[in-house]
Design a protein around this motif. Structure first.
Motif, PDB file in Angstrom:
ATOM      1  N   LEU A   3       0.833  -1.212   0.000  1.00 59.87           N
ATOM      2  CA  LEU A   3       0.000   0.000   0.000  1.00 59.87           C
ATOM      3  C   LEU A   3       0.866   1.260   0.000  1.00 59.87           C
ATOM      4  N   ARG A   4       1.964   1.240   0.752  1.00 65.85           N
ATOM      5  CA  ARG A   4       2.845   2.416   0.780  1.00 65.85           C
ATOM      6  C   ARG A   4       3.480   2.672  -0.585  1.00 65.85           C
ATOM      7  N   LYS A   5       3.834   1.588  -1.270  1.00 67.38           N
ATOM      8  CA  LYS A   5       4.391   1.745  -2.616  1.00 67.38           C
ATOM      9  C   LYS A   5       3.337   2.309  -3.558  1.00 67.38           C
ATOM     10  N   MET A   6       2.116   1.781  -3.461  1.00 66.10           N
ATOM     11  CA  MET A   6       1.042   2.251  -4.343  1.00 66.10           C
ATOM     12  C   MET A   6       0.706   3.715  -4.098  1.00 66.10           C
ATOM     13  N   GLN A   7       0.731   4.136  -2.835  1.00 68.13           N
ATOM     14  CA  GLN A   7       0.341   5.515  -2.551  1.00 68.13           C
ATOM     15  C   GLN A   7       1.349   6.516  -3.107  1.00 68.13           C
ATOM     16  N   GLN A   8       2.539   6.051  -3.448  1.00 69.19           N
ATOM     17  CA  GLN A   8       3.521   6.918  -4.099  1.00 69.19           C
ATOM     18  C   GLN A   8       3.310   6.981  -5.608  1.00 69.19           C
ATOM     19  N   GLU A   9       2.690   5.942  -6.154  1.00 70.15           N
ATOM     20  CA  GLU A   9       2.567   5.835  -7.611  1.00 70.15           C
ATOM     21  C   GLU A   9       1.183   6.232  -8.134  1.00 70.15           C
ATOM     22  N   LEU A  10       0.138   5.780  -7.451  1.00 71.50           N
ATOM     23  CA  LEU A  10      -1.202   5.897  -8.019  1.00 71.50           C
ATOM     24  C   LEU A  10      -1.692   7.336  -8.178  1.00 71.50           C
ATOM     25  N   PRO A  11      -1.513   8.234  -7.190  1.00 65.73           N
ATOM     26  CA  PRO A  11      -2.019   9.600  -7.389  1.00 65.73           C
ATOM     27  C   PRO A  11      -1.409  10.289  -8.610  1.00 65.73           C
ATOM     28  N   ALA A  12      -0.126  10.050  -8.873  1.00 64.51           N
ATOM     29  CA  ALA A  12       0.506  10.659 -10.054  1.00 64.51           C
ATOM     30  C   ALA A  12      -0.109  10.096 -11.331  1.00 64.51           C
ATOM     31  N   ARG A  13      -0.393   8.803 -11.326  1.00 60.37           N
ATOM     32  CA  ARG A  13      -1.031   8.207 -12.509  1.00 60.37           C
ATOM     33  C   ARG A  13      -2.447   8.734 -12.690  1.00 60.37           C
ATOM     34  N   ALA A  14      -3.154   8.949 -11.565  1.00 50.60           N
ATOM     35  CA  ALA A  14      -4.503   9.514 -11.649  1.00 50.60           C
ATOM     36  C   ALA A  14      -4.453  10.939 -12.196  1.00 50.60           C
ATOM     37  N   ALA A  15      -3.473  11.710 -11.705  1.00 55.15           N
ATOM     38  CA  ALA A  15      -3.337  13.088 -12.183  1.00 55.15           C
ATOM     39  C   ALA A  15      -2.988  13.135 -13.665  1.00 55.15           C
ATOM     40  N   ALA A  16      -2.335  12.069 -14.150  1.00 54.90           N
ATOM     41  CA  ALA A  16      -1.963  12.009 -15.570  1.00 54.90           C
ATOM     42  C   ALA A  16      -3.116  11.542 -16.445  1.00 54.90           C
ATOM     43  N   GLY A  17      -4.256  11.198 -15.814  1.00 55.60           N
ATOM     44  CA  GLY A  17      -5.443  10.881 -16.596  1.00 55.60           C
ATOM     45  C   GLY A  17      -5.910   9.440 -16.541  1.00 55.60           C
ATOM     46  N   GLU A  18      -5.193   8.561 -15.815  1.00 57.65           N
ATOM     47  CA  GLU A  18      -5.648   7.172 -15.718  1.00 57.65           C
ATOM     48  C   GLU A  18      -6.932   7.092 -14.901  1.00 57.65           C
ATOM     49  N   SER A  19      -7.748   6.124 -15.214  1.00 56.80           N
ATOM     50  CA  SER A  19      -9.050   5.960 -14.567  1.00 56.80           C
ATOM     51  C   SER A  19      -8.887   5.630 -13.083  1.00 56.80           C
ATOM     52  N   ILE A  20      -9.620   6.364 -12.241  1.00 55.54           N
ATOM     53  CA  ILE A  20      -9.599   6.087 -10.804  1.00 55.54           C
ATOM     54  C   ILE A  20     -10.110   4.676 -10.537  1.00 55.54           C
ATOM     55  N   ASP A  21     -11.127   4.260 -11.281  1.00 56.78           N
ATOM     56  CA  ASP A  21     -11.684   2.919 -11.077  1.00 56.78           C
ATOM     57  C   ASP A  21     -10.643   1.845 -11.387  1.00 56.78           C
ATOM     58  N   THR A  22      -9.879   2.046 -12.443  1.00 55.92           N
ATOM     59  CA  THR A  22      -8.849   1.075 -12.809  1.00 55.92           C
ATOM     60  C   THR A  22      -7.760   1.019 -11.751  1.00 55.92           C
ATOM     61  N   LEU A  23      -7.347   2.174 -11.264  1.00 53.79           N
ATOM     62  CA  LEU A  23      -6.321   2.224 -10.224  1.00 53.79           C
ATOM     63  C   LEU A  23      -6.823   1.602  -8.921  1.00 53.79           C
ATOM     64  N   ALA A  24      -8.091   1.826  -8.623  1.00 57.42           N
ATOM     65  CA  ALA A  24      -8.672   1.219  -7.425  1.00 57.42           C
ATOM     66  C   ALA A  24      -8.699  -0.304  -7.559  1.00 57.42           C
ATOM     67  N   GLU A  25      -8.942  -0.791  -8.746  1.00 49.96           N
ATOM     68  CA  GLU A  25      -8.936  -2.238  -8.962  1.00 49.96           C
ATOM     69  C   GLU A  25      -7.553  -2.827  -8.699  1.00 49.96           C
ATOM     70  N   GLU A  26      -6.501  -2.091  -9.028  1.00 45.93           N
ATOM     71  CA  GLU A  26      -5.149  -2.561  -8.738  1.00 45.93           C
ATOM     72  C   GLU A  26      -4.931  -2.704  -7.229  1.00 45.93           C
ATOM     73  N   THR A  27      -5.453  -1.741  -6.481  1.00 50.04           N
ATOM     74  CA  THR A  27      -5.352  -1.824  -5.020  1.00 50.04           C
ATOM     75  C   THR A  27      -6.135  -3.010  -4.497  1.00 50.04           C
ATOM     76  N   TRP A  28      -7.321  -3.206  -5.032  1.00 47.20           N
ATOM     77  CA  TRP A  28      -8.156  -4.346  -4.623  1.00 47.20           C
ATOM     78  C   TRP A  28      -7.452  -5.671  -4.937  1.00 47.20           C
ATOM     79  N   ALA A  29      -6.773  -5.702  -6.073  1.00 47.64           N
ATOM     80  CA  ALA A  29      -6.046  -6.920  -6.444  1.00 47.64           C
ATOM     81  C   ALA A  29      -4.935  -7.216  -5.441  1.00 47.64           C
ATOM     82  N   LEU A  30      -4.271  -6.169  -4.936  1.00 46.07           N
ATOM     83  CA  LEU A  30      -3.252  -6.373  -3.901  1.00 46.07           C
ATOM     84  C   LEU A  30      -3.889  -6.986  -2.654  1.00 46.07           C
ATOM     85  N   LEU A  31      -5.008  -6.425  -2.234  1.00 46.46           N
ATOM     86  CA  LEU A  31      -5.687  -6.947  -1.041  1.00 46.46           C
ATOM     87  C   LEU A  31      -6.054  -8.418  -1.217  1.00 46.46           C
ATOM     88  N   CYS A  32      -6.550  -8.764  -2.392  1.00 39.98           N
ATOM     89  CA  CYS A  32      -6.999 -10.142  -2.656  1.00 39.98           C
ATOM     90  C   CYS A  32      -5.825 -11.097  -2.795  1.00 39.98           C
TER      91      CYS A  32
END
Length: 206
Positions: free
Chosen positions: A174-203
């Motif tokens: 989660l700490r690694k993702m929190q460094q990467e995901l907001p920048a990708r979201a700001a660059a235009g990637e879908s929040i839903d897609t990025l959230a799915e990546e986090t969910w995949a980590l949990l699973c």
């Protein structure tokens, strides 16, 4: 998924320190943490530029989802005794009873931020007058704990081999993702897609 979406947008900080550290530096407005964290709050918020202002701390019960069961995590210090002679076992039992008597339990936890272990101690907390400073923060803490004791269901940490390794794996991810995901979201990637990546980590952490 609500947490995953918030993480992807940079709205959640998964701390590698006590979460109150980010509150005291003004990086976040609120935190979820141990009741014992009350010991580690300062009287002031110190911002990154060195300016300060008084800490106006408010302590509330754990948040819950509307319509769902109210749950609270329960963890911390345990008390145990080695298997030994009958005489020592009896002495250990007497010590535990002494330590957890209502009045003594109340005095002990009021100085440490721990949760009370006796219903009688919970009943007496409203009229307790020996809290350390800042007194009002401690009053709020124990008022919140009383609400949770009365209406929340406690959940203890699991007990199986390798559990804490899995916890570390999750938090590191989660700490690694929190460094990467907001920048990708700001660059235009879908929040839903990025959230799915986090969910995949949990699973993925079985």
């Amino acid at each position: 998924m609500q947490f995953a979406r918030s993480l992807a947008q940079g709205h959640v900080v998964v701390s590698d320190l006590y979460s109150n550290t980010q509150v005291m530096t003004g990086d976040v407005l609120s935190s979820l943490g141990s009741s014992a964290a009350i010991l580690y709050y300062n009287d002031t918020v110190t911002y990154r530029d060195g300016t300060q202002e008084p800490m106006d701390l408010h302590v509330l019960p754990m948040p819950k989802t509307a319509g769902a069961d109210a749950l609270m995590t329960q963890a911390g210090v345990g008390l145990c005794a080695y298997k030994t002679t009958d005489q020592k076992a009896e002495a250990a039992a007497l010590f535990v009873r002494w330590l957890t008597e209502n009045g003594r339990n109340l005095d002990f936890v009021a100085q440490t931020g721990y949760m009370l272990v006796r219903n009688g101690a919970f009943d007496a907390i409203e009229n307790y007058d020996k809290f350390p400073e800042p007194t009002e923060s401690y009053r709020q803490l124990y008022a919140a704990l009383k609400i949770m004791q009365e209406s929340y269901t406690p959940l203890s940490e699991p007990r199986f081999e390798g559990y804490y390794g899995k916890v570390s794996q999750l938090y590191d991810g989660l700490r690694k993702m929190q460094q990467e995901l907001p920048a990708r979201a700001a660059a235009g990637e879908s929040i839903d897609t990025l959230a799915e990546e986090t969910w995949a980590l949990l699973c993925a952490i079985h």
